[in-house]
Design a protein around this motif. Structure first.
Motif, PDB file in Angstrom:
ATOM      1  N   LEU A  96       0.828  -1.206   0.000  1.00 47.56           N
ATOM      2  CA  LEU A  96       0.000   0.000   0.000  1.00 47.56           C
ATOM      3  C   LEU A  96       0.863   1.256   0.000  1.00 47.56           C
ATOM      4  O   LEU A  96       0.528   2.273  -0.613  1.00 47.56           O
ATOM      5  CB  LEU A  96      -0.910   0.012   1.231  1.00 47.56           C
ATOM      6  CG  LEU A  96      -2.010  -1.050   1.248  1.00 47.56           C
ATOM      7  CD1 LEU A  96      -2.618  -1.167   2.637  1.00 47.56           C
ATOM      8  CD2 LEU A  96      -3.081  -0.718   0.229  1.00 47.56           C
ATOM      9  N   ALA A  97       2.006   1.179   0.722  1.00 48.25           N
ATOM     10  CA  ALA A  97       2.857   2.365   0.828  1.00 48.25           C
ATOM     11  C   ALA A  97       3.551   2.672  -0.496  1.00 48.25           C
ATOM     12  O   ALA A  97       3.894   3.826  -0.757  1.00 48.25           O
ATOM     13  CB  ALA A  97       3.892   2.169   1.934  1.00 48.25           C
ATOM     14  N   THR A  98       3.743   1.646  -1.318  1.00 46.99           N
ATOM     15  CA  THR A  98       4.469   1.866  -2.567  1.00 46.99           C
ATOM     16  C   THR A  98       3.731   2.809  -3.525  1.00 46.99           C
ATOM     17  O   THR A  98       4.296   3.830  -3.921  1.00 46.99           O
ATOM     18  CB  THR A  98       4.782   0.506  -3.230  1.00 46.99           C
ATOM     19  OG1 THR A  98       5.596  -0.230  -2.328  1.00 46.99           O
ATOM     20  CG2 THR A  98       5.484   0.660  -4.542  1.00 46.99           C
ATOM     21  N   PRO A  99       2.462   2.534  -3.866  1.00 45.66           N
ATOM     22  CA  PRO A  99       1.776   3.534  -4.701  1.00 45.66           C
ATOM     23  C   PRO A  99       1.552   4.842  -3.948  1.00 45.66           C
ATOM     24  O   PRO A  99       1.509   5.916  -4.552  1.00 45.66           O
ATOM     25  CB  PRO A  99       0.442   2.870  -5.043  1.00 45.66           C
ATOM     26  CG  PRO A  99       0.247   1.816  -4.034  1.00 45.66           C
ATOM     27  CD  PRO A  99       1.614   1.365  -3.608  1.00 45.66           C
ATOM     28  N   LEU A 100       1.435   4.756  -2.627  1.00 46.09           N
ATOM     29  CA  LEU A 100       1.197   5.973  -1.854  1.00 46.09           C
ATOM     30  C   LEU A 100       2.357   6.949  -1.994  1.00 46.09           C
ATOM     31  O   LEU A 100       2.163   8.138  -2.241  1.00 46.09           O
ATOM     32  CB  LEU A 100       0.975   5.613  -0.379  1.00 46.09           C
ATOM     33  CG  LEU A 100       0.793   6.793   0.556  1.00 46.09           C
ATOM     34  CD1 LEU A 100      -0.490   7.534   0.232  1.00 46.09           C
ATOM     35  CD2 LEU A 100       0.766   6.347   2.015  1.00 46.09           C
ATOM     36  N   VAL A 101       3.578   6.409  -1.865  1.00 49.26           N
ATOM     37  CA  VAL A 101       4.732   7.302  -1.881  1.00 49.26           C
ATOM     38  C   VAL A 101       4.852   7.964  -3.257  1.00 49.26           C
ATOM     39  O   VAL A 101       5.201   9.141  -3.376  1.00 49.26           O
ATOM     40  CB  VAL A 101       6.016   6.544  -1.463  1.00 49.26           C
ATOM     41  CG1 VAL A 101       6.476   5.583  -2.507  1.00 49.26           C
ATOM     42  CG2 VAL A 101       7.118   7.506  -1.119  1.00 49.26           C
ATOM     43  N   VAL A 102       4.513   7.203  -4.301  1.00 52.23           N
ATOM     44  CA  VAL A 102       4.545   7.797  -5.634  1.00 52.23           C
ATOM     45  C   VAL A 102       3.453   8.863  -5.748  1.00 52.23           C
ATOM     46  O   VAL A 102       3.665   9.938  -6.319  1.00 52.23           O
ATOM     47  CB  VAL A 102       4.375   6.703  -6.706  1.00 52.23           C
ATOM     48  CG1 VAL A 102       4.263   7.312  -8.089  1.00 52.23           C
ATOM     49  CG2 VAL A 102       5.539   5.731  -6.655  1.00 52.23           C
TER      50      VAL A 102
END
Lengths: 183, 475
Positions: B239-245
């Motif tokens: 979840l954090a991966t697309p969030l950080v982008v």
């Protein structure tokens, strides 16, 4: 919720055997399964997939997270739709009130937010945490479960549990120490 | 142990396996646990830590003074004015948020990519993310002018009968940054739980046992718990991966959705995200190099870690350089006189020096990282990381300052930051280091349980070392 707790059948919560290596623990778990024990728990200082696999756990967490994500998306989009179209419609040069492309960003963020919160709360809830007291903490050497020792506990709830026999079985697996766990 | 370091050094001359390893040789579950937990529990407070805390506290005092004066007098004490309404507040917001991104990248994206070298640096990179987001949040909150009404940015049913403008990138920012802060905190805390249990079990003082015990929530390392824990951790990473982008994309929308020449460009989101990772890794290096020397953690944060981070900096630096090149290309190829005018002003206008300093810091100097010698020398890496930190600040300065000359020469102006702008900026740097120092003193700065998973590797390396020495000691 019952007024008087059920009287335990055995004087111990279970037997806790301490091992000095992950391979030893895995062998012990396999031996206990072969012997027919089913209500047991392994304690390790690091995650070990083989043991979870051996003990055959089912994991419902991904479904909870999916549910959280869907709710998050609906709440995020619904909130913006309600605010911009129903509650507070503002006509800016005749542009559409339901301007969905500009609602996507916040919908995305609430999806992630709800999914992440449900992942964490779901993990806590399924694991029964926070749990300040657990009988296994009564064993002094259990402190090493978070350092370098691997433990296997056979609970007295196990239908095959027997004060004498289970203790002898665990002792036969060559543990570093073996202790009865107080309730 | 020094003897071991010597032996490894000698072996690494003949066999690159030793410099390529993500952990030193000869570690067991207990040495990993004891070494990391002893920094907090047994080694006491080093003098250098107190000196650092003193300097950082001075920065925090500047922060408090700058905020106090600002609240008393209003945003007029800053250098912002009519053409340049954003100034330091937005420059520093973007700078800090960008720095935070490396923490999430290391903990989430590298986890999904199964990069083992993330293991020893993820914990403090995540802490860095949290503290950077704290520092970032201060700026927009104060920039709204009346921070005590900042909750108006949140959608809640109110007696005024209004709602926030959900079509504005500034409102998207509220959601993106608050989600980012929340998810980063959750990720960091979940990662800490098994280690807090270790601290609880290792602490000798009853008070510490209780405090760490509360944090550990009764974690006991049950296999059933680990199973769900690993799932939760992996899902959080996913979840954090697309969030950080998305976060830096949304930050770039603050600029790109406007119609200001030089801002209204589709290159902004990717180039902002790459820039964020670039500056974030530079900050991780800036922190990791002194920390590993100061606390003697070279077995855990090895030459391999530094080299890999240097490579990420080099790669993202090239993407950023491509972004600068595209800005120049668009200015020319669009045949738009305002875009072209913007670029001429940016490179040779009143703030042209800043642009060329940025090119020097972000594009030219980091090319030294192509040399293996530079990547293998910690002090050179440290120097380059500092240069990149400065360069990325200059980048945001140059972008924001573009506001000073837009379409109409009659609306042109100048921007000069005041002492209160600098005070607030230096103050947040002080706050950042203050929080970071508290973190390394009171919490395990390296993930202990994840380091335990590297123990078999360390054992194999030890074996190899012994074989190597047996081979060379014979005539």
């Amino acid at each position: 919720m019952s007024a008087t707790p059920k009287r335990p059948k055995f004087p111990v919560y279970g037997y806790l055997a301490e091992f000095d290596g992950d391979a030893r623990l895995l062998e012990a778990v396999r031996a206990a399964r072969a012997k027919g024990y089913s209500v047991m728990e392994a304690y390790t200082p690091l995650p070990m997939e083989e043991i979870a696999h051996e003990l055959g756990y089912k994991n419902r967490l991904p479904w909870i997270v999916l549910g959280g994500a869907i709710v998050g998306a609906l709440v995020g989009y619904g909130m913006q739709y309600y605010a911009s179209v129903i509650s507070y419609p503002m006509n800016v040069g005749g542009r559409p009130l339901h301007s969905w492309p500009s609602f996507i960003v916040i919908t995305f963020e609430t999806t992630i937010l709800f999914a992440a919160i449900s992942a964490v709360l779901g993990m806590f809830a399924l694991n029964g945490l926070p749990q300040p007291y657990h009988p296994v903490f009564n064993v002094p050497s259990f402190e090493l479960a978070s350092r370098n020792r691997f433990f296997l506990m056979i609970l007295s709830r196990d239908p095959r549990f027997d004060m004498q026999e289970t203790q002898e079985f665990l002792a036969g697996l060559g543990p570093v120490s073996l202790a009865g766990v107080d309730h | 142990m020094d003897n071991l370091a010597e032996r490894v050094k000698r072996a690494s001359l003949a066999d690159t396996q030793f410099t390529r390893s993500v952990i030193g040789p000869g570690h067991t579950h207990s040495t990993v646990t004891d070494k990391i937990s002893s920094i907090v529990l047994e080694r006491g407070t080093p003098k250098g830590w107190w000196i650092g805390l003193f300097v950082a506290s001075f920065g925090v005092s500047i922060l408090i003074a700058s905020i106090g004066y600002l609240l008393a007098r209003g945003v007029g004490v800053w250098g912002i004015n009519v053409p340049v309404g954003w100034g330091f507040a937005i420059i520093n917001l973007v700078w800090w948020i960008g720095i935070g991104h490396a923490g999430t990248l290391i903990s989430a994206i590298l986890l999904l990519l199964r990069q083992e070298w993330r293991t020893s640096i993820n914990r403090f990179a995540e802490a860095m993310t949290l503290f950077a987001v704290c520092c970032a949040g201060i700026f927009p909150l104060l920039h709204v002018g009346r921070p005590w009404l900042a909750y108006w940015l949140l959608p809640y049913p109110n007696t005024m009968g209004t709602w926030p403008q959900f079509r504005s990138p500034l409102e998207w920012d509220v959601f993106a940054i608050s989600t980012y802060a929340t998810v980063s905190l959750l990720f960091w805390y979940v990662g800490l739980i098994p280690d807090l249990a270790t601290m609880r079990d290792r602490a000798t003082s009853p008070a510490l046992k209780v405090i760490y015990g509360i944090g550990a929530m009764g974690w006991r390392g049950a296999a059933r718990h680990w199973e769900r824990y690993e799932t939760a951790y992996l899902l959080l990473a996913g979840l954090a991966t697309p969030l950080v982008v998305s976060v830096h994309t949304v930050v770039s929308y603050d600029f790109a959705v406007s119609v200001i020449p030089g801002w209204h460009a589709t290159i902004f989101p990717p180039y902002f995200v790459a820039g964020a990772i670039y500056s974030g890794f530079a900050m991780v290096l800036t922190l990791a190099i002194p920390i590993r020397a100061f606390y003697g953690l070279k077995d855990f944060i090895t030459a391999r870690h530094l080299e890999n981070m240097a490579k990420v900096i080099l790669a993202t630096g090239l993407i950023v350089a491509y972004g600068y090149a595209m800005e120049a290309f668009f200015a020319w190829y669009s045949a738009n006189p305002y875009e072209k005018g913007m670029f001429v002003q940016r490179t040779s206008g009143p703030y042209g020096n800043a642009y060329w300093a940025l090119i020097l810091c972000n594009v030219l100097i980091p090319q030294l990282l192509w040399l293996r010698k530079v990547r293998a020398t910690p002090w050179m890496l440290f120097a380059i990381a500092l240069v990149v930190n400065v360069g990325m600040w200059l980048e945001r300065y140059v972008i924001v300052i573009t506001l000073h000359r837009d379409f109409l020469p009659s609306s042109w102006g100048r921007y000069t930051p005041t002492i209160w702008d600098w005070g607030l900026y230096l103050g947040t740097i002080g706050l950042f280091f203050f929080l970071l120092l508290l973190f390394v003193r009171f919490l395990p700065m390296i993930s202990i349980f994840e380091m335990r998973t590297l123990v078999p590797k360390s054992q194999r390396l030890q074996q190899r070392l012994e074989e190597f020495e047996d081979g060379t000691s014979e005539p």
